[in-house]
Write an enzyme that holds these catalytic residues in place. Structure first.
Site, PDB file in Angstrom:
ATOM      1  N   PHE A 185      50.194  49.231  21.406  1.00 11.26           N
ATOM      2  CA  PHE A 185      50.715  47.901  21.681  1.00 11.26           C
ATOM      3  C   PHE A 185      52.217  47.969  21.945  1.00 11.26           C
ATOM      4  O   PHE A 185      52.952  48.676  21.236  1.00 11.26           O
ATOM      5  CB  PHE A 185      50.515  46.977  20.470  1.00 11.26           C
ATOM      6  N   ASP A 186      52.674  47.227  22.937  1.00 14.63           N
ATOM      7  CA  ASP A 186      54.092  46.921  23.063  1.00 14.63           C
ATOM      8  C   ASP A 186      54.414  45.853  22.019  1.00 14.63           C
ATOM      9  O   ASP A 186      53.498  45.230  21.448  1.00 14.63           O
ATOM     10  CB  ASP A 186      54.382  46.420  24.475  1.00 14.63           C
TER      11      ASP A 186
END
Length: 325
Positions: free
Chosen positions: A188-189
């Site tokens: 995930f960013d």
């Protein structure tokens, strides 16, 4: 037309019940339901070109003519396979486990052209619980009906519709990918993906110095919810069922934030949410491609197209979380 989508879904369900008799029935209230479109899970670029250039009738004719020829794997295919591995490990631990992944296929195509999709899933050994063919209707209207926690599509409009309905969603790009490990790895960013875009907006409007100052002031205040928070929390809940050594799931945070100036608030936010991430990388604006190449995830979520392109260049299955829907 309002009832046609429901009828087509039921029709697909009936056919799927016949071909998937060995698939364990999932409890939608307990399962982590993932919905994928046909173009996300299979490579349908040639068929999509036929649809755009020659129309719906020619597309249907092509699909029916080739209905026994299995489609090639799409970008989300390996992700779905890894999800099945997690289910297998969960059931080995507890044969009565209800908190399993449940994968459904949504399509704006008609049931007449859907036989090839069902056959391909069967030939590839994919455990798909439901096939929903809704004939050009907005398929995202059925996401909450099925309690979907993540929606993956190759159509931007579908993704934006899902996000506006409050469902975690991302845009899949068709690409050649490397074969990841069997352990499900999800990256995930941070901002505008796991977290809200509050600091991102300050950065773009006033610059880095103002964004860093804002983070220092707000350090003890958890960030707002990002579009993929709900999915990440459900994935984290599943991850907690395993120890560090035997887990078939591994999660990562790879963010452009600086660890020195902007990392503490991110860590505190995750702690406040009760979301344990296995590994976190604060890249301070550096390209993400090299670290993603080392991780080899099944899917990488980011809101920046430049980061998506860098990941694609490294052969990493990538999904854009649009911030301008």
């Amino acid at each position: 037309m309002q009832h046609s989508g429901w009828w087509m879904e039921k029709m697909a369900d009936s056919e799927n019940t016949i071909i998937n008799t060995s698939v364990r029935q999932k409890d939608p209230d307990e399962a982590l339901v993932i919905a994928v479109t046909t173009r996300a899970i299979f490579n349908l670029e040639k068929e999509h070109e036929i649809f755009l250039a020659r129309g719906k009738d020619e597309y249907m004719k092509h699909q029916q003519t080739n209905e026994n020829i299995s489609l090639k794997q799409g970008t989300a295919f390996a992700f779905v396979q890894a999800v099945q591995t997690v289910n297998k490990k969960l059931l080995e631990r507890n044969p009565e486990e209800k908190g399993l992944f449940d994968v459904i296929v949504l399509s704006n195509n008609s049931p007449e052209s859907g036989t090839r999709i069902i056959n391909s899933a069967k030939q590839h050994g994919l455990e798909i619980s439901k096939f929903c063919f809704v004939s050009e209707e907005d398929s995202t209207q059925y996401l909450k009906t099925h309690n979907v926690k993540l929606f993956l599509s190759a159509d931007r409009t579908d993704v934006c519709n899902a996000l506006q309905r409050g469902v975690s969603a991302a845009l899949i790009f068709q690409q050649e990918i490397q074969a990841p490990s069997t352990q499900l790895r999800v990256v995930f960013d941070g901002d505008a993906v796991l977290f809200s875009d509050e600091t991102d907006r300050i950065f773009h409007e006033k610059g880095l110095e103002e964004a860093v100052q804002y983070e220092k002031i707000m350090e003890a205040v958890p960030m707002g919810d990002g579009p993929l928070k709900a999915f990440a929390l459900h994935l984290g809940k599943m991850r907690k069922k395993f120890g560090q050594e035997d887990s078939p799931i591994r999660t990562y945070l790879v963010t452009a934030r600086s660890g020195r100036d902007m990392g503490i608030r991110a860590i505190k936010t995750l702690r406040e949410w009760g979301l344990a991430i296995d590994e976190a990388f604060f890249m301070d604006g550096a390209p993400k491609g090299p670290i993603l190449s080392k991780i080899q995830p099944h899917i990488f979520f980011d809101d920046g197209l430049h980061n998506i392109r860098g990941a694609q260049d490294a052969g990493i299955p990538s999904a854009l979380v649009p911030c301008d829907c």
